[in-house]
Each structure stands twice: as structure tokens, then as C-alpha cells.
Design a protein around this motif. Structure first.
Motif, mmCIF file in Angstrom:
data_model
loop_
_atom_site.group_PDB
_atom_site.id
_atom_site.type_symbol
_atom_site.label_atom_id
_atom_site.label_comp_id
_atom_site.label_asym_id
_atom_site.label_seq_id
_atom_site.Cartn_x
_atom_site.Cartn_y
_atom_site.Cartn_z
ATOM 1 N N ASN A 184 -8.917 -5.655 -0.064
ATOM 2 C CA ASN A 184 -7.632 -5.635 -0.540
ATOM 3 C C ASN A 184 -7.383 -4.045 -0.837
ATOM 4 N N LEU A 185 -6.170 -3.985 -0.324
ATOM 5 C CA LEU A 185 -5.939 -2.492 -0.282
ATOM 6 C C LEU A 185 -5.468 -2.054 -1.740
ATOM 7 N N ASP A 186 -4.779 -3.046 -2.334
ATOM 8 C CA ASP A 186 -4.522 -2.785 -3.706
ATOM 9 C C ASP A 186 -5.825 -2.845 -4.811
ATOM 10 N N LEU A 187 -6.765 -2.773 -4.291
ATOM 11 C CA LEU A 187 -8.188 -2.569 -4.980
ATOM 12 C C LEU A 187 -8.753 -1.483 -4.171
ATOM 13 N N ALA A 188 -8.185 -0.621 -3.239
ATOM 14 C CA ALA A 188 -8.722 0.410 -2.545
ATOM 15 C C ALA A 188 -10.006 -0.198 -1.731
ATOM 16 N N GLY A 190 -12.071 -1.712 1.380
ATOM 17 C CA GLY A 190 -12.662 -1.229 2.740
ATOM 18 C C GLY A 190 -14.115 -0.872 2.605
ATOM 19 N N CYS A 191 -14.738 -0.443 3.616
ATOM 20 C CA CYS A 191 -16.285 0.038 3.720
ATOM 21 C C CYS A 191 -16.297 1.407 3.107
ATOM 22 N N PRO A 227 -9.531 -0.437 11.465
ATOM 23 C CA PRO A 227 -8.758 -1.124 10.460
ATOM 24 C C PRO A 227 -9.058 -2.552 10.495
ATOM 25 N N TYR A 228 -9.246 -3.175 9.245
ATOM 26 C CA TYR A 228 -9.550 -4.543 9.452
ATOM 27 C C TYR A 228 -8.107 -5.325 9.674
ATOM 28 N N SER A 233 -7.433 -2.462 5.543
ATOM 29 C CA SER A 233 -8.465 -1.745 4.991
ATOM 30 C C SER A 233 -9.503 -1.375 6.176
ATOM 31 N N ASP A 234 -10.281 -0.436 6.044
ATOM 32 C CA ASP A 234 -11.194 -0.091 6.898
ATOM 33 C C ASP A 234 -12.530 -1.081 7.104
ATOM 34 N N GLU A 235 -12.772 -1.479 8.339
ATOM 35 C CA GLU A 235 -13.993 -2.245 8.345
ATOM 36 C C GLU A 235 -15.061 -1.678 8.820
ATOM 37 N N SER A 236 -14.961 -0.495 9.465
ATOM 38 C CA SER A 236 -15.943 0.214 10.069
ATOM 39 C C SER A 236 -15.165 1.671 10.138
#
Length: 384
Positions: A184-188, A190-191, A227-228, A233-236
Motif C-alpha cells: 500500500n503506497l499510503d503506508l509507504a 513496497g520491498c 513496480p507492483y 509500490s516496488d515489488e523488486s
């Protein structure tokens, strides 16, 4: 006599539970008879009942206050230091709340969302004469300390390259809902901020922290971000760092050392969860290599492999006293810093936290990864 530190716990999630359970372990079981810990207050942002349930679930002995707001927690005069266990999207607002209330802080990693926020926290702590530390627990493991000492002693010669991989190999579409803090981008989400911080931790504690403070120089940054597709968000994320130094001697003929930080949600560094794929951390010098095994954030052993003709392979294994998770070592560090009147820990100084935040800012810039303006903001107070 042991120095007693009284803790206030901000948030009641899984990481807070793990931390408190470690705090409740007898320090003598880990040869830390000089410090003692007491949990005196716990706060949930949702309800007092949730905080009270946390006290019951964890089994906190003695009198411990349960609060329905973080404002009540930081106003408690019995609290010496606040442990911030909220999502990193909220660290800046939560830490500023505690600092403005005159509280010392241990704040979970990633320290903040961006370096601008982290700088303000450090400036505020310095101005108010308060202790502040990013909770990079892995750095305080006896294993990590020994690895750094081996590097500084020249056990593998001059270190030129470190590879570190913190990847879980989950299927994000089925493992995580769109509201999960992992995506969730709202929670920063991503990996990078959640998992990649551990890969960066190993690179920095071996290629940066092992040098005298006046010789530490920030790295150049090259990165790739995937990006996911469902949230952005970033997945890798893969990061190549170029340090204009090597360690431990930083000799005149050495131009640069490299750190490769890997993190991914979709592929794992230990796919069969049996260690078959080898060490997630490799520290390579001109006279040998140190390999670190286990979870990158909770390693259990290391191996020194000397260059041919320079000695025998050696292994060192580490346990967690009293069946703990290893978070008590960073808590002990906080207690000693408070006892000694320090504002920051030498093991994780503010300057180093800021450089790592700058690296992650640059990775996000290169990858076009942006979080909502509200959680990137340096405005305080700001309702999230």
C-alpha cells in the motif's frame, strides 16, 4: 546496580509484540547484568481495549498503563523512552509527537519515508537534548559485531565487494491484499523500505561503518525498480552502490568498493527454506570471504573462507539466549546510551541513518517511485 529503563510502546502490532517479549527476558541470560527493562505503558491508536488486550497477550508483569492514543502515551511521566512500532509512513509524525513531548526514542526502520524528515528528527532531538535511534536491530547482534571486527582486523584482507539479498519469494497477488502495508503506497509499502533496508544494512555496516568516521564517504547509486502492477509500490529493487573507499585500510591504490543490495517480493533468496541456495550475505576481500547464513535480519552463523594457502575454513554459530528473537540487544544499547547521557548510538549514528535514507531517496527517484504527498511531507503536525 543495573540501570533501569522504562519503556512506552507505541502501537500493538506484531513487531511491537516481538520487541516487548524480548524486553521481558532476563538480561542476565545474555550477560547484560548492567541494564534492566520495564514496560510501563502501551498505546493503541484505535482503542484502549486493544492496548489492554496487548498487555494480556504479551503478559507484561506489574503495573502497566494502557492508552487509547499516542498523545496519552508520550504525556506519561513514567516513560523514559518510546519505542515506535507504527508503519514507516507514520514514523515522522509519531517521532515528532514524542520529541515535542520530551521523550527519548527508538524508532523502527525504515527511519522515515525520506531523508528530509529524518534530518528534522535529528535536529529536533539535538535541540531538545534527547536520545534518538533507528531500530536496526541486526546491527547489535553479537554475530554482526564480530563480522565487523573481523573486517577491521583484516581477516579477509581489503574488502572490495559485498552482496546482500533480502527477498521472500511470496506471491503478492495472493499473499497481500491491496491494503497491506507491504504493497500500500499510503503506508509507504513496497520491498525497498521494508526489506531492502536489511540488504543496505549489511552493505553499510561492512563497507562504511568499518572505517573511521572521518573516512566514511557516501556511495554513488545505480538502481532498477520493478513496480507492483496493482498498487505501484516496488515489488523488486536492485541497488548497486559504489563507495570511493575500501575497508579496513582504504589504501592509496584502491579506487572503489562495490555493494550490491537485492530485495524482492516475488523471488526468494532461500526458496526451499533449508539454506540450500547458500548465504544471502557475501563479504569479499582480497584474502578471502565471509559468508553470513540465515535470514539477513536474523542471521545465525557465519563462515570465513580464506584465500587458497592462507588458512582453513572456519564456522561460527550463534544462538538467541532465553529463546529470544534478538531485539533485546538493541534495547540494551538504548539503555546504556540513556545511562551514559548519549544522544545517539555509535553503532547506528544519525549520520549513517541519514546517508542510508539518501540512498533510498535516490533509488526511488531513479525508479519513479513516489508516495502520497501527505506521508512525504515534513509538515508537523499533519493528520494522516
Amino acid at each position: 546496580m543495573a540501570h533501569l529503563t522504562r519503556w512506552g510502546i507505541m502501537a500493538t502490532g506484531g513487531i511491537a509484540k516481538t520487541f516487548v517479549l524480548d524486553l521481558l527476558k532476563d538480561p542476565k541470560t545474555r550477560d547484560a547484568a548492567d541494564v534492566a527493562h520495564q514496560v510501563v505503558a502501551v498505546a493503541s491508536s484505535s482503542s484502549k481495549d486493544r492496548a489492554a488486550q496487548f498487555l494480556t497477550d504479551v503478559g507484561i508483569p506489574g503495573s502497566c498503563a494502557a492508552y487509547a492514543s499516542y498523545e496519552e502515551l508520550v504525556a506519561d511521566p513514567n516513560v523514559d523512552v518510546v519505542y515506535i512500532a507504527t508503519p514507516h509512513s507514520h514514523h515522522y509524525q509519531n517521532a515528532m509527537l514524542a520529541l515535542e513531548a520530551g521523550k527519548n526514542i527508538l524508532c523502527e526502520k525504515a527511519f522515515t519515508v525520506n531523508v528530509a524528515q529524518a534530518k528534522i528528527l535529528c535536529e529536533t532531538a539535538r535541540k531538545k537534548n534527547l536520545f534518538l535511534m533507528e531500530a536496526v536491530w541486526t546491527r547489535y547482534f553479537p554475530l554482526s559485531i564480530q563480522v565487523r571486527e573481523l573486517i577491521q582486523q583484516g581477516a579477509i584482507g581489503e574488502v572490495f565487494r559485498v552482496l546482500a539479498d533480502t527477498s521472500f519469494g511470496d506471491d503478492p497477488e495472493t499473499k497481500w491484499g491491496l491494503e497491506s502495508r507491504m504493497v500500500n503506497l499510503d503506508l509507504a509499502g513496497g520491498c525497498l523500505l521494508d526489506l531492502g533496508i536489511y540488504s543496505l544494512t549489511w552493505i553499510f555496516q561492512t563497507l562504511y561503518h568499518t572505517l573511521p568516521r572521518d573516512q566514511r564517504k557516501p556511495p554513488t547509486v545505480t538502481s532498477q525498480v520493478t513496480p507492483y502492477h496493482l498498487t505501484g509500490s516496488d515489488e523488486s529493487t536492485t541497488v548497486l552502490l559504489g563507495f570511493p573507499t575500501s575497508t579496513p585500510n582504504n589504501g592509496p591504490h584502491v579506487k572503489q568498493s562495490h555493494g550490491v543490495a537485492l530485495t524482492s517480493m516475488r523471488v526468494g533468496n532461500d526458496p526451499d527454506e533449508k539454506g540450500t541456495s547458500g548465504p544471502p550475505i557475501r563479504i569479499q576481500g582480497d584474502k578471502g570471504e565471509i559468508q553470513v547464513f540465515g535470514l539477513p535480519f536474523q542471521p545465525t552463523r557465519y563462515r570465513i573462507i580464506p584465500k587458497k594457502g592462507l588458512g582453513e575454513v572456519r564456522d561460527a554459530e550463534f544462538s538467541f539466549p532465553a529463546n529470544g528473537r534478538g531485539m533485546y540487544w538493541e534495547a540494551d544499547e538504548v539503555a546504556r546510551c540513556l545511562r551514559d547521557g548519549k544522544l545517539e548510538s555509535e553503532g547506528m549514528p544519525w549520520e549513517e541513518s541519514l546517508v542510508i535514507m539518501e540512498v533510498m531517496d535516490e533509488v526511488r527517484r531513479q525508479g519513479g517511485l513516489k508516495y502520497p504527498e501527505s506521508i512525504e511531507s515534513t509538515q508537523y503536525p499533519l493528520q494522516l
